[in-house]
Design an enzyme around this catalytic site. Structure first.
Site, PDB file in Angstrom:
ATOM      1  N   CYS A   1      39.253   1.342  77.119  1.00 28.28           N
ATOM      2  CA  CYS A   1      39.159  -0.105  77.326  1.00 28.28           C
ATOM      3  C   CYS A   1      39.574  -0.905  76.095  1.00 28.28           C
ATOM      4  CB  CYS A   1      37.735  -0.517  77.688  1.00 28.28           C
ATOM      5  SG  CYS A   1      37.168   0.104  79.274  1.00 28.28           S
TER       6      CYS A   1
ATOM      7  N   CYS B   1      11.640  -0.029  54.314  1.00 26.33           N
ATOM      8  CA  CYS B   1      10.886  -1.108  53.669  1.00 26.33           C
ATOM      9  C   CYS B   1       9.429  -1.081  54.112  1.00 26.33           C
ATOM     10  CB  CYS B   1      11.482  -2.477  54.022  1.00 26.33           C
ATOM     11  SG  CYS B   1      12.793  -3.009  52.900  1.00 26.33           S
TER      12      CYS B   1
END
Lengths: 159, 258
Positions: free
Chosen positions: B75, B219
């Site tokens: 595509c 984190c």
């Protein structure tokens, strides 16, 4: 429930509005059995936690220990062998000139009593006030009462 | 009674509390600005930037056909040339069909199963990160432009709330480091605004390309917080907020960061 007595009521209120106190949606952490209650008065915790005596030599090690105080991550400290001190917090050189032992203790234990929006962790904050803690650390304080006293003892030597 | 001292403290703490988003002083700054000249050079040179290995691996996957004989390239062109950089830079976008935001990686997962007929991958599967890195790199240099209004609004707001909410045993919010103390040093590391324009990004800390959700997990783990699975609703909301916070910054994927 009321194991924790905020002496600085209005400050605690400010903390409440800011959302830095756990809301109703948070699951209560398992209660820590050996958490030693403390009271702040006059912006200080006058008495050592559990009447323990701190060892400044141990405290000096804890402040650069990444798994413990790790104060060096944010503060300049007079520990020359520890390279690259952080600049997030104020330098602590000569801090004992500016703050009493009790004032230092409150700042190590739970600085959010003074500054609700501070980035600094509460090293002996009531574990009930932490939010969304990883299982391994749930119900626990960052430092033990002895470690807090060791660090406070070292800080008081910084004349 | 030290009323004066008390009210002064109150005022200070309330002022410190007004850490609300992008004021004029909080112009978005790419993490690139905080890099040393050597690391900047490394990022900009395709041959010395190790993140491009991941881009190449993604390019390889892009042309690999699935069960039904189709590949991404069927595509979108062999080099993804039919994908519009402007669209890539607008992710996460709202999907009417799913009735929620879809991240760029989320869209890759949809194509993977629905168009290529391949077995579903977990979010942040290594191949999914490779493809995401390749596709996002197609829009390198394009300015991030994420919609925050309309149906995206509640997700943006939820991500924003996450960003400002203290968490974990260290009781810190993203905003503490990446807004209040930008430019300060945490030990030897300079705190950046934590902008997302370089993600997926090559981290010198672990020598590989890291997705944004991996970085969220790292984190949160550092804050001793209960981190979540990649692709969770909270992380998708946070990604919406983070990318929108980076609106106007140019995509640098694969950037090099600490």
């Amino acid at each position: 429930m009321n194991r924790y007595i905020p002496v600085l009521t209005s400050l605690a209120l400010a903390a409440l509005f800011s959302g830095s106190v756990p809301g109703a949606d948070q699951k209560a952490a398992p209660e820590s059995v050996d958490y030693i209650k403390w009271q702040a008065a006059g912006y200080a915790i006058a008495k050592p936690l559990g009447s323990l005596t701190g060892d400044p030599a141990v405290g000096r090690k804890l402040v650069v220990d990444r798994k413990k105080g790790n104060c060096i991550a944010c503060h300049l400290l007079p520990v020359p062998e520890a390279e690259f001190p952080g600049t997030v917090g104020p330098p602590l050189v000569g801090i004992a000139h500016r703050l009493s032992e009790g004032e230092l203790r409150l700042r190590v234990v739970d600085i959010k009593q003074l500054f609700p929006h501070s980035i600094m962790p509460g090293y002996y904050r009531n574990p009930e006030n932490y939010i969304n803690v990883k299982k391994k650390f749930r119900g626990k304080t960052i430092l033990s009462p002895q470690e807090v006293e060791d660090i406070v003892a070292w800080l008081t030597t910084l004349q | 009674m030290p009323t004066g001292k008390l009210s002064l403290l109150l005022v200070t703490s309330l002022l410190a509390g007004t850490v609300s988003g992008a004021g004029p002083g909080n112009k978005p700054r790419s993490g690139y600005e905080f890099l040393s000249p050597e690391t900047r050079d490394m990022q900009e040179d395709e041959f010395s930037n190790p993140g491009f290995q991941t881009v190449d691996e993604g390019a390889e996957l892009f042309i690999t056909a699935g069960e039904n004989g189709k590949s991404c390239a069927s595509c979108h062109g062999d080099r993804g040339q039919k994908l519009k950089p402007r669209n890539i830079a607008s992710y996460p976008v709202y999907s009417e069909q799913l009735e929620k935001p879809v991240t760029l990686q989320g869209q890759i997962h949809r194509c993977w199963t629905e168009r290529l007929g391949k077995p579903a991958m977990k979010y942040d599967n290594k191949d999914a990160i490779r493809l995401e890195t390749f596709v996002r790199n197609l829009a390198e240099g394009r300015r991030i432009d994420v919609e925050t209004g309309g149906p995206m609004r509640p997700y943006y707001e939820a991500g924003r709330e996450f960003f400002y909410k203290p968490t974990g045993q260290l009781d810190m919010a993203c905003a503490h480091c990446h807004e209040q103390y930008v430019g300060a040093r945490l030990r030897a590391q300079v705190l950046t605004q934590g902008q997302s324009n370089g993600f997926p990004t090559y981290r010198l800390a672990n020598n590989r390309v890291n997705s944004l959700h991996e970085r969220f997990r790292q984190c949160q783990n550092l804050l001793r917080a209960q981190f979540q699975k990649a692709g969770s609703d909270d992380y998708i909301n946070l990604e919406v907020f983070m990318h929108a916070r980076s609106n106007g910054l140019r995509i640098e994927t694969p950037a090099i960061r600490f």
